[in-house]
Design an enzyme around this catalytic site. Structure first.
Site, PDB file in Angstrom:
ATOM      1  N   CYS A   2       0.829  -1.200   0.000  1.00  0.00           N
ATOM      2  CA  CYS A   2       0.000   0.000   0.000  1.00  0.00           C
ATOM      3  C   CYS A   2       0.869   1.258   0.000  1.00  0.00           C
ATOM      4  O   CYS A   2       1.972   1.247   0.521  1.00  0.00           O
ATOM      5  CB  CYS A   2      -0.865   0.047   1.249  1.00  0.00           C
ATOM      6  SG  CYS A   2      -1.789  -1.453   1.520  1.00  0.00           S
ATOM      7  N   ASN A 100      -1.717   1.895   6.007  1.00  0.00           N
ATOM      8  CA  ASN A 100      -0.789   0.960   5.367  1.00  0.00           C
ATOM      9  C   ASN A 100      -0.306   0.019   6.468  1.00  0.00           C
ATOM     10  O   ASN A 100       0.083   0.481   7.535  1.00  0.00           O
ATOM     11  CB  ASN A 100       0.378   1.774   4.791  1.00  0.00           C
ATOM     12  CG  ASN A 100       1.442   0.905   4.162  1.00  0.00           C
ATOM     13  OD1 ASN A 100       1.273  -0.307   4.029  1.00  0.00           O
ATOM     14  ND2 ASN A 100       2.547   1.506   3.774  1.00  0.00           N
ATOM     15  N   GLU A 488      20.727 -14.440  -8.270  1.00  0.00           N
ATOM     16  CA  GLU A 488      20.177 -13.108  -8.514  1.00  0.00           C
ATOM     17  C   GLU A 488      19.690 -12.985  -9.964  1.00  0.00           C
ATOM     18  O   GLU A 488      18.623 -12.417 -10.225  1.00  0.00           O
ATOM     19  CB  GLU A 488      21.231 -12.038  -8.169  1.00  0.00           C
ATOM     20  CG  GLU A 488      20.873 -10.616  -8.490  1.00  0.00           C
ATOM     21  CD  GLU A 488      19.609 -10.087  -7.815  1.00  0.00           C
ATOM     22  OE1 GLU A 488      19.036 -10.755  -6.931  1.00  0.00           O
ATOM     23  OE2 GLU A 488      19.166  -9.007  -8.217  1.00  0.00           O
ATOM     24  N   LYS A 492      15.822 -12.137 -11.058  1.00  0.00           N
ATOM     25  CA  LYS A 492      15.482 -11.024 -11.963  1.00  0.00           C
ATOM     26  C   LYS A 492      14.609 -11.527 -13.101  1.00  0.00           C
ATOM     27  O   LYS A 492      13.613 -10.921 -13.440  1.00  0.00           O
ATOM     28  CB  LYS A 492      16.734 -10.392 -12.580  1.00  0.00           C
ATOM     29  CG  LYS A 492      17.571  -9.393 -11.884  1.00  0.00           C
ATOM     30  CD  LYS A 492      16.974  -8.138 -11.376  1.00  0.00           C
ATOM     31  CE  LYS A 492      16.221  -8.347 -10.098  1.00  0.00           C
ATOM     32  NZ  LYS A 492      16.860  -7.926  -8.885  1.00  0.00           N
ATOM     33  N   LYS A 608       7.254  -3.051  -4.409  1.00  0.00           N
ATOM     34  CA  LYS A 608       8.631  -2.598  -4.243  1.00  0.00           C
ATOM     35  C   LYS A 608       9.071  -2.748  -2.796  1.00  0.00           C
ATOM     36  O   LYS A 608      10.191  -3.130  -2.507  1.00  0.00           O
ATOM     37  CB  LYS A 608       8.738  -1.128  -4.662  1.00  0.00           C
ATOM     38  CG  LYS A 608      10.127  -0.532  -4.502  1.00  0.00           C
ATOM     39  CD  LYS A 608      11.107  -1.167  -5.476  1.00  0.00           C
ATOM     40  CE  LYS A 608      12.521  -0.660  -5.327  1.00  0.00           C
ATOM     41  NZ  LYS A 608      13.482  -1.552  -5.993  1.00  0.00           N
TER      42      LYS A 608
HETATM   43  C1  AGP Z   1      14.333  -7.368  -5.929  1.00  0.00           C
HETATM   44  O1  AGP Z   1      14.360  -7.337  -7.309  1.00  0.00           O
HETATM   45  C2  AGP Z   1      13.069  -7.702  -5.344  1.00  0.00           C
HETATM   46  N1  AGP Z   1      12.022  -6.893  -5.820  1.00  0.00           N
HETATM   47  C3  AGP Z   1      13.015  -8.084  -3.876  1.00  0.00           C
HETATM   48  O2  AGP Z   1      13.567  -9.359  -3.794  1.00  0.00           O
HETATM   49  C4  AGP Z   1      13.696  -7.151  -2.838  1.00  0.00           C
HETATM   50  O3  AGP Z   1      15.070  -7.184  -2.995  1.00  0.00           O
HETATM   51  C5  AGP Z   1      13.276  -7.614  -1.430  1.00  0.00           C
HETATM   52  O4  AGP Z   1      11.882  -7.486  -1.302  1.00  0.00           O
HETATM   53  C6  AGP Z   1      13.967  -6.846  -0.331  1.00  0.00           C
HETATM   54  O5  AGP Z   1      13.656  -5.483  -0.361  1.00  0.00           O
HETATM   55  P1  AGP Z   1      14.478  -4.466   0.508  1.00  0.00           P
HETATM   56  O6  AGP Z   1      15.882  -4.452  -0.003  1.00  0.00           O
HETATM   57  O7  AGP Z   1      13.790  -3.143   0.318  1.00  0.00           O
HETATM   58  O8  AGP Z   1      14.420  -4.946   1.927  1.00  0.00           O
END
Ligand code: AGP
Length: 613
Positions: A2, A100, A488, A492, A608
């Site tokens: 949110c 949120n 990684e 991706k 995100k």
């Molecule tokens: C990365 O591409 C991802 N969207 C995800 O794995 C991210 O790295 C993870 O949620 C951790 O987020 P943060 O670094 O904000 O803690």
């Protein structure tokens, strides 16, 4: 997750709220809504679907209010629908609330409120909040100027879970009250106006001066004041912090997508993260830490705890910490670590990595480590984020705002920062060969230029993406540090291209996964360690024999004719090779996603910032 926006000022609120919500779209959402204070009551405009649909809602153009709250929802309790969208109101429509986070005891509170005559119109946990505020407000006989604040405070102290909340009331047309606990919320301030948001970039074009809230600090906002209170309603003093990020850094700057822009920003992100920390003639400096030889010698274990990509950065840092500092280092996924009763005590140093600094599992793991007596060190990209306020020590990557859901420049910045941290520890401990440390420092300083060279593979990668974008399964292989990059690269690809992919330590192939290799399948390998290159090549040979199509990312001398595509990256120290070898893989995911016509920056189902468990 949110997103929250708020405005209190002299301009019409609704266009500012909608524009703020659009800047938070990258966080992931399924519905959106706003509420403003109008002459005839609180407006409420909301629906499932995109933020831009809000502008088409009947009557939105007639809103004149200069105070309002807004929200993008990512469904947790109840499906995406108009009823479940925020803002929510109490039954008498006196209070509007956006929230949120997750209210863990909402069932209990809902029953209590139902028994007291309240009706619920949504399946959300949030709807208990405005009704609980109303309940406390109506039970309060005092009619002083803290009555609104008291009602919000009494309601919040009954909530269990995480929340960032904004409240407005028709009875207080010049006020907004906000509070947070374990969920992000920042307040931007300028003369006669306050802007609120879940994160800084969304309101960076209005101001650089921010108030950063701690848990359970209650704020009463007017157009030209912000008063802060603790949970006993004692007034507290708070200074603003000036954020140095450039507002244009949060825009696309001519790139088609934020992800591509952020991939190309990596030379700058690494340069900024290195900053003045590395000096070839003197020891690495971290003013924020000031660790002593005595303290570092007392540590018997380092844990690195994080989620997703940040955890992959941690995996690559393990190597440098163990080899340079001779301290055992374990890397763990935060959601596992917090529930597995890890063995930690005051001799453990726990390092938490989080781009956003707001990831719920990482914050919970940090709190647990503190309870168990460990020293905690946060690595984040966001100044003042929750993990940095919880941790004993904090250091920052300086990657600038990362908007695309798929993390790119934050990852490479994290890898470089952990390596610098490992050198800093090693120099204090004096247990590593100084010549190799100086050589590693030089290699780190050379990284920005080498990243630029690695980005030159873009056309070749685009070509390869066109060949494989319709594949259903892709495999990634690597040994040693290359195995962390394989993980990684695979993450991706899954995230933004929706292609199923797996990563394996190349030596594990024969123990099962090789059964999946069949004619035409794509296998991507990373080869940057000269001691392991022969072994890895013979693993790739095994998949070629079974008909695999191969892409190899390498900085080693290999027989290029053996493979379908070879991407050459510059040579560097093994510890930091992930910073170069991930670049072709980031580009590959990007171009496959584009080839498939997908939304690169906002992949389905993902957020995100994962601020709930
Ligand atoms: C990365 O591409 C991802 N969207 C995800 O794995 C991210 O790295 C993870 O949620 C951790 O987020 P943060 O670094 O904000 O803690």
């Amino acid at each position: 997750m949110c997103g929250i926006v708020g405005y209190i000022g002299t301009k019409k609120a609704y266009p500012i709220l909608i524009s703020g919500l659009s800047r938070l779209e990258y966080r992931g959402y399924d519905s959106a809504g706003i509420s403003t204070i109008e002459n005839d009551g609180l407006s409420l405009m909301k629906d499932k679907g995109r933020v831009k649909n809000l502008s088409n809602l009947d009557g939105i153009d007639n809103l004149e209010g200069t105070i309002g709250i807004a929200h993008t929802r990512w469904a947790t309790h109840g499906k995406p629908s108009k009823e479940n969208s925020h803002p929510h109101q109490d039954n008498s429509k006196t209070f509007s609330v956006v929230h949120n986070g997750i209210i863990e005891n909402y069932n209990e509170l809902r029953k209590f409120l139902e028994n007291n005559g309240y009706t619920f119109y949504s399946q959300t946990d949030t709807e208990v909040i405005p009704n609980l505020i109303h309940y406390h407000f109506s039970k309060d006989d005092k009619n002083d100027n803290l009555k609104f604040l008291r009602a919000v405070k009494n309601a919040c102290l009954e909530l269990k879970g995480s929340f960032a909340i904004e409240v407005i009331s028709i009875l207080y047309p010049d006020n907004m009250i906000v509070v947070r606990q374990d969920s992000p919320l920042v307040i931007g301030t300028c003369e006669d106006e306050k802007y609120l948001s879940s994160d800084i970039p969304a309101i960076l074009s209005y101001t650089r001066d921010f108030y950063l809230l701690n848990d359970l600090e209650f704020v009463v906002l007017t157009r030209n004041s912000a008063k802060f209170y603790d949970e006993n309603l004692n007034e507290i003093k708070k200074e603003t912090q000036t954020i140095e990020w450039n507002a244009s850094a949060a825009e696309k700057d001519g790139f088609d997508d934020f992800m591509l822009k952020e991939i190309y920003e990596q030379p700058t992100a690494i340069r900024e993260t290195i900053g003045a920390k590395i000096n070839l003639d003197s020891k690495c400096e971290f003013d924020e830490l000031g660790f002593t030889k005595e303290y570092l010698s007392s540590i018997n274990k380092i844990y690195i705890v994080a989620c997703g990509t940040a955890m992959h950065a941690g995996l690559s840092g393990k190597n440098a910490i163990e080899k340079l500092c001779k301290i055992p280092c374990e890397v763990d996924i935060a959601s596992e670590f917090r529930y597995r009763d890890p063995i930690i005590d005051e001799k453990t140093l726990c390092i938490f990595i989080s781009q956003s600094g707001e990831t719920a599992d990482t914050i919970a793991a940090l709190k647990l480590s503190k309870e168990k007596g460990a020293k905690t060190l946060a690595i984040s990209n966001v100044i003042g984020s929750s993990i940095t306020r919880e941790a004993d020590y904090s250091i920052y990557t300086h990657a600038g705002p990362e908007i695309a859901v798929a993390s790119t420049k934050a990852y490479t910045s994290q890898v470089v920062l952990i390596n610098i941290l490992a050198i800093y520890f090693a120099e204090i401990l004096e247990n590593s060969d100084m010549e190799s440390l100086t050589k590693l420092k030089q290699d780190i300083l050379d990284l920005p230029k080498k990243i630029e060279e690695s980005l030159d593979c873009s056309d070749e990668i685009k070509k390869f993406a066109k060949q494989i974008y319709q594949e259903k399964d892709v495999f990634f292989l690597g040994r040693g540090i290359d195995e962390t990059v394989a993980r990684e690269g695979s993450l991706k690809l899954k995230e933004i291209s929706y292609i199923h992919s797996e990563s394996y330590a190349a030596g594990e192939l024969k123990h099962g996964p090789i059964a999946l290799i069949e004619n035409g399948i794509t296998v991507i390998s990373i080869l940057t360690n000269k001691d392991l290159v022969k072994k890895s090549v013979s693993n790739i040979q095994e998949v070629i024999t079974r008909g695999a199509k191969t892409l190899v990312v390498t900085n080693q001398e290999i027989d290029r004719n053996m493979f379908d595509t070879v991407i050459t990256i510059p040579e560097t120290n093994c510890f930091i090779s992930p910073i170069l070898s991930i670049i072709p893989l980031q580009l590959l995911s990007y171009y496959i996603s584009k080839e498939k016509g997908l939304d690169v920056d906002k992949p389905r189902n993902l957020a995100k910032s994962v601020t709930v468990e």
